[in-house]
Every structure is written in C-alpha cells, then in structure tokens.
Design an enzyme around this catalytic site. Structure first.
Site, PDB file in Angstrom:
ATOM      1  N   ASN A  37       0.818  -1.214   0.000  1.00 39.40           N
ATOM      2  CA  ASN A  37       0.000   0.000   0.000  1.00 39.40           C
ATOM      3  C   ASN A  37       0.856   1.269   0.000  1.00 39.40           C
ATOM      4  OD1 ASN A  37      -2.390   1.410   0.059  1.00 39.40           O
ATOM      5  ND2 ASN A  37      -2.997   0.782   2.120  1.00 39.40           N
ATOM      6  N   HIS A 122     -14.787  -5.089  10.735  1.00 41.44           N
ATOM      7  CA  HIS A 122     -14.361  -3.770  11.227  1.00 41.44           C
ATOM      8  C   HIS A 122     -15.559  -2.884  11.507  1.00 41.44           C
ATOM      9  CE1 HIS A 122      -9.995  -3.353   9.631  1.00 41.44           C
ATOM     10  NE2 HIS A 122     -10.240  -4.572  10.031  1.00 41.44           N
ATOM     11  N   ARG A 147     -13.817  -5.995  15.366  1.00 37.54           N
ATOM     12  CA  ARG A 147     -12.864  -4.971  15.773  1.00 37.54           C
ATOM     13  C   ARG A 147     -13.614  -3.668  15.914  1.00 37.54           C
ATOM     14  NH1 ARG A 147      -7.923  -2.338  12.197  1.00 37.54           N
ATOM     15  NH2 ARG A 147      -9.527  -0.811  11.702  1.00 37.54           N
ATOM     16  N   TYR A 159      -7.552   6.753  13.484  1.00 40.44           N
ATOM     17  CA  TYR A 159      -7.318   5.567  12.664  1.00 40.44           C
ATOM     18  C   TYR A 159      -8.535   4.638  12.759  1.00 40.44           C
ATOM     19  CZ  TYR A 159      -6.313   0.915  11.348  1.00 40.44           C
ATOM     20  OH  TYR A 159      -6.452  -0.305  10.753  1.00 40.44           O
ATOM     21  N   ASP A 210      -7.356  -2.113  17.489  1.00 41.05           N
ATOM     22  CA  ASP A 210      -6.065  -1.852  16.840  1.00 41.05           C
ATOM     23  C   ASP A 210      -5.543  -0.486  17.284  1.00 41.05           C
ATOM     24  OD1 ASP A 210      -3.878  -1.662  15.158  1.00 41.05           O
ATOM     25  OD2 ASP A 210      -4.985  -2.151  13.317  1.00 41.05           O
ATOM     26  N   HIS A 212      -2.659   0.621  16.352  1.00 41.98           N
ATOM     27  CA  HIS A 212      -1.944   1.096  15.158  1.00 41.98           C
ATOM     28  C   HIS A 212      -0.647   1.825  15.502  1.00 41.98           C
ATOM     29  CE1 HIS A 212      -1.928   1.917  10.786  1.00 41.98           C
ATOM     30  NE2 HIS A 212      -2.712   0.872  10.768  1.00 41.98           N
ATOM     31  N   GLU A 236      -4.086  -4.888  19.337  1.00 38.11           N
ATOM     32  CA  GLU A 236      -3.180  -5.031  18.182  1.00 38.11           C
ATOM     33  C   GLU A 236      -2.204  -3.867  18.063  1.00 38.11           C
ATOM     34  OE1 GLU A 236      -5.411  -5.611  14.599  1.00 38.11           O
ATOM     35  OE2 GLU A 236      -3.827  -4.776  13.338  1.00 38.11           O
ATOM     36  N   GLU A 262       1.504  -7.195  11.303  1.00 41.31           N
ATOM     37  CA  GLU A 262       1.041  -6.956   9.931  1.00 41.31           C
ATOM     38  C   GLU A 262       2.115  -6.308   9.062  1.00 41.31           C
ATOM     39  OE1 GLU A 262      -2.442  -4.535  10.865  1.00 41.31           O
ATOM     40  OE2 GLU A 262      -1.463  -2.799   9.976  1.00 41.31           O
ATOM     41  N   ARG A 283       0.446 -11.692  13.165  1.00 38.84           N
ATOM     42  CA  ARG A 283      -0.485 -11.142  12.170  1.00 38.84           C
ATOM     43  C   ARG A 283       0.069 -11.089  10.753  1.00 38.84           C
ATOM     44  NH1 ARG A 283      -4.598  -9.041  11.926  1.00 38.84           N
ATOM     45  NH2 ARG A 283      -4.074  -6.960  11.224  1.00 38.84           N
ATOM     46  N   HIS A 312      -3.338 -10.570   8.783  1.00 38.56           N
ATOM     47  CA  HIS A 312      -3.781  -9.268   8.294  1.00 38.56           C
ATOM     48  C   HIS A 312      -4.697  -9.488   7.082  1.00 38.56           C
ATOM     49  CE1 HIS A 312      -2.291  -5.111   6.617  1.00 38.56           C
ATOM     50  NE2 HIS A 312      -3.388  -4.962   7.320  1.00 38.56           N
ATOM     51  N   ASP A 316      -6.232  -3.465   1.366  1.00 44.79           N
ATOM     52  CA  ASP A 316      -5.072  -3.342   0.477  1.00 44.79           C
ATOM     53  C   ASP A 316      -4.443  -4.709   0.193  1.00 44.79           C
ATOM     54  OD1 ASP A 316      -4.642  -2.511   3.324  1.00 44.79           O
ATOM     55  OD2 ASP A 316      -2.544  -2.821   2.828  1.00 44.79           O
ATOM     56  N   GLU A 339      -8.505 -11.539   9.743  1.00 43.69           N
ATOM     57  CA  GLU A 339      -9.124 -10.222   9.550  1.00 43.69           C
ATOM     58  C   GLU A 339      -9.864 -10.197   8.208  1.00 43.69           C
ATOM     59  OE1 GLU A 339      -6.282  -7.019   9.254  1.00 43.69           O
ATOM     60  OE2 GLU A 339      -7.789  -5.495   9.679  1.00 43.69           O
ATOM     61  N   TRP A 402       1.781   6.735  12.128  1.00 46.59           N
ATOM     62  CA  TRP A 402       0.387   6.670  11.731  1.00 46.59           C
ATOM     63  C   TRP A 402      -0.140   5.279  12.021  1.00 46.59           C
ATOM     64  CZ3 TRP A 402      -2.208   3.643   8.100  1.00 46.59           C
ATOM     65  CH2 TRP A 402      -3.601   3.920   8.044  1.00 46.59           C
TER      66      TRP A 402
HETATM   67  O1  EZ4 Z   1      -3.626   0.261   8.286  1.00 49.10           O
HETATM   68  O2  EZ4 Z   1      -3.625  -2.326   5.831  1.00 49.10           O
HETATM   69  O3  EZ4 Z   1      -5.366  -4.142  10.902  1.00 49.10           O
HETATM   70  N1  EZ4 Z   1      -5.419  -3.500   9.879  1.00 49.10           N
HETATM   71  C1  EZ4 Z   1      -4.713  -2.407   9.632  1.00 49.10           C
HETATM   72  C2  EZ4 Z   1      -4.862  -1.798   8.260  1.00 49.10           C
HETATM   73  C3  EZ4 Z   1      -3.604  -1.053   7.824  1.00 49.10           C
HETATM   74  C4  EZ4 Z   1      -3.525  -1.019   6.317  1.00 49.10           C
HETATM   75  C5  EZ4 Z   1      -2.225  -0.370   5.858  1.00 49.10           C
HETATM   76  O4  EZ4 Z   1      -2.037  -0.543   4.495  1.00 49.10           O
HETATM   77  O5  EZ4 Z   1      -4.001  -1.935  10.479  1.00 49.10           O
HETATM   78  O6  EZ4 Z   1      -5.975  -0.950   8.225  1.00 49.10           O
HETATM   79 CO    CO Z   2      -3.688  -3.350  12.078  1.00 53.75          CO
END
Ligand code: EZ4
Ligand code: CO
Length: 402
Positions: A37, A122, A147, A159, A210, A212, A236, A262, A283, A312, A316, A339, A402
């Site tokens: 991605n 999600h 999630r 996020y 998550d 992130h 996560e 991931e 993951r 994961h 993407d 996921e 991010w």
């Molecule tokens: O941000 O796949 O758990 N899933 C994630 C995704 C990631 C994207 C990044 O390309 O964290 O949403």
């Molecule tokens: Co994630």
C-alpha cells in the site's frame, strides 16, 4: 515443464492492486498478489526488472528452490518490497501446483483442520454511540468477532474510522493526508468504549482493537491493564515493534492478549516476540511475508510457543491474497482468527473468487488452486492512481507513527 511468460497487472478498482500472473508451457496459469500500500510501483519494478527475467524457463514445480533462489540469491534480503515480490511468485506457483494436482490448495497443504475460517469485521463510528451501533450491525450480520475503532473526542480524525458503515479505506488518492494524534485523549477514551460495548452486548462477542503503533510500551501496558475487565480477544500493534524486546514491558503488566506483525516481512521480525512468548497472535499476511512457503514456517515456529495466527486482511490485501490466506487458515493447526475488511463490488468483480462468507466465517470454496483469478479486460478499465496512506503528527507538529 517451464514458466514461459509472466505479467504484472496494476489496477485500481477503488484502490490500487499489483497482481502477478505466471504462464506455463502446459497452459496452466497462476496468480499472486504483490500489493504494498502506497509503494505499489516499487514492487512492479522489482518484479519486472529483477525477478521475472530469472523466472522464465524455470520449472514451476520447484517452489522451494525458486523461493530460496529469490530470497538467498538477492543478497539484499528481506524488506517489504522484496518479500511482497517473492510472495507473488510463491502464491502463483502454489496456485499452479494445486491446479495441476486438481485440488483446492488447502488439500495440498495438508487438508482442512476446520469448517470455515472465523473472521473479524471492522466496526467503526465517529463517536461512542455510533461505534456501539456499528458493532450491533456486525453481530446482526453473523460476525462472532468484531474490531471496534472510534473517533476520539478532541481529535479531528482517528485511525480506523472510515467512510460509511461496511467499508474502511485508509489510503487516499493524491499526497498523504495529515492527521493529528494525542495519546492522552485516546487513552482516556478507549476503556469507555469497551465498557459500553460489553454493557450493550454482554460477554459473548469477541472484541478486538487496533492501536496502530501509536503508544510507548508503558502507555500500552497501561491501556492493556485498563481494558482487562472487558476481556478483549486482542489488542493489536500496541507499540511499534522494530524493537521486539519492547513487548516485554507490556507483557509484564497486562494479561490482555497481544497481537502484532502486519508490517513484518520474515520470521526474523517475529523470532524474539514468539520464542519469548511476548505475544499471543502473529499477524503476518501471505502477501507481505514471502508467501505460503514462508508463512507456513512462521506458523509452525509459532505453534511451538503457543502463539496463534491472525493474518492481516485489510482491503489493500487483494482478493488473491485473501484466497491464498483462506486455504492457509483452513489448514493451519494453530489458527486464531482472520481479519476481513470487505472489498468494494468493483474489486470483487475484477478478481472473481471462490471464497464466500457465511455465519461469521469465510470459506475458501471448492475450486482447484487458490480459487481467485483476475479479469484482465475489466482490470484495464481501472488504471493506477497514485495514492498514499495518511501520516500522523502530534499537536505540536512532531511526526508520529500513523
Ligand atoms: O492500516 O492495511 O489491521 N489492519 C490495519 C490496516 C492497515 C492497512 C495499511 O495498508 O491496520 O488498516
Ligand atoms: Co492493524
């Protein structure tokens, strides 16, 4: 038998995908996903300039030798671009082998260990009430694992909070979106969200969250502790995992199950996390960790330490990756969860697939191979568009994860 041609197909049916198609002198073809991605063209060049010339003329039945040739033979090993390219080749070769054997891929891997692969959906909302409602809608759709991500009071963007109910797509066309992050606002809010979710839906549904990569190890430990009463399935990416040792501190302070990986590419990224039992779920995805040949080894290594898989499966990762993952998930003895972020209708049409959703699970289907193909004529109608994931800064402008 020989590989006699290879093609890299880039298309954007709502988002960008890179797909490798291998052709053989016996007419059997195979496809693999190579999408990274926001860095798609780097994998295209890696495949076209450096991998495909070495593949033409090779025997596609020698999957292991080709994997080792591309991994060891590159000298510059590992990394997301290299491993996505190797994965695309590997998955296309497994697809070819299973088609030649006349079997669904899962049967070549050792056969099914379970009926259907439990997936988590999600759910997200702009605030607490919307997120609670969104989780309810996933429960109505039959999901057993969900999630939950929510907008955070005082932050303009969070996020995991997307456009509409059933789709979340972080990448955007054009240059990277800038978002602002504040750890204190987030940490004060998340336990309230999970308290509300347990109040609304009781102890039944598996709930996941998550982070992130946003927290320090100590903050992650605090959050894990605060969430213990709500019995999460997993927390996560609580902290960035370049330093595997960082998870030791989190682990010492909380019994909330931890998932990570991931963004990992090889077993070396997870070796200490797994062998020190610092995590509960690994993951890594087929596309970003060298394909089925390597992911199988990671799963077997994880099984020794009681670590389960949780691949994961964001949008993407193309339907080709999802198809391969579902055959892997149906086989792998130490399966945890998969996921599942739904693709758009345009993406599903470009990638005809045998897998289907039923009663909270995905099923790989009965087609031979991994059961996913690419409709090249339709793909050609959706040309590549430059797109990036967002970036994050603290309120004072400092770049953050991010
Ligand atoms: O941000 O796949 O758990 N899933 C994630 C995704 C990631 C994207 C990044 O390309 O964290 O949403
Ligand atoms: Co994630």
């Amino acid at each position: 038998m020989k590989i006699d041609a290879a093609k890299v197909i880039v298309c954007s049916p709502g988002r960008n995908f890179v797909t490798l198609k291998l052709f053989t002198d016996q007419g059997v073809t195979g496809v693999g996903d190579a999408t990274v991605n926001g860095r798609e063209k780097a994998v295209v060049a890696y495949l076209e300039e450096h991998v495909i010339p070495c593949l033409i003329g090779r025997d596609p039945r020698r999957i292991e030798d080709i994997w080792q040739y591309l991994y060891r033979g590159a000298y510059w090993r590992r990394g997301p671009i290299t491993m996505a390219a190797i994965s695309a080749v590997d998955v296309a070769l497994w697809d070819i082998k299973a088609k030649m054997a006349g079997m669904p891929l899962v049967d070549l891997l050792g056969g099914r260990s379970r009926d259907g692969v439990m997936v988590y959906g999600h759910a997200n909302g702009a605030d607490l009430a919307e997120t609670v409602d969104a989780v309810g809608r996933y429960i109505e759709l039959g999901y057993r694992a969900i999630r939950a991500q929510s907008g955070v009071p005082g932050l303009a963007k969070a996020y995991g909070v997307g456009r509409g109910d059933l789709h979340y797509e972080p990448a955007g066309v054009g240059l990277p979106d800038e978002t602002v992050w504040d750890t204190r606002k987030y940490l004060a809010y998340v336990p309230k969200l999970f308290e509300a979710l347990r109040d609304a839906y009781g102890p039944g549904p598996h709930l996941l969250h998550d982070v992130h990569h946003r927290l320090t190890p100590l903050e992650a430990a605090q959050l894990g502790k605060a969430l213990e009463p709500y019995n999460l399935f997993w927390l996560e990416d609580a902290t960035p995992a370049e330093n595997q040792e960082a998870f030791r501190l989190i682990r010492q302070h909380t019994t909330t199950p931890l998932a990570v990986g991931e963004v990992f590419n090889t077993i070396w990224d997870a070796k200490d996390l797994i062998s020190n039992q610092l995590i509960d779920y690994i993951r890594m995805a087929v596309v970003h960790s060298g394909g089925l040949t390597h992911l199988r080894r990671i799963a077997d290594f994880a099984a020794v330490w009681g670590v389960r898989t949780g691949c994961h499966g964001a949008t993407d990762l193309s339907p080709v990756c999802m198809g391969a993952a579902l055959h892997f998930d149906a086989w792998v003895p130490n399966f945890g969860v998969q996921e599942y972020m739904r693709h758009t209708e345009e993406t599903d049409a470009v990638f005809p697939h045998a897998y289907y959703f039923e009663a909270g699970a995905l099923h790989p289907g009965d087609a031979v191979g991994h059961g996913v193909d690419i409709d090249e004529a339709l793909a050609a109608k959706y040309p590549y568009e430059r797109a990036y994931l967002p970036v994050a800064r603290l309120e004072d402008g400092t770049m953050w994860n991010w």
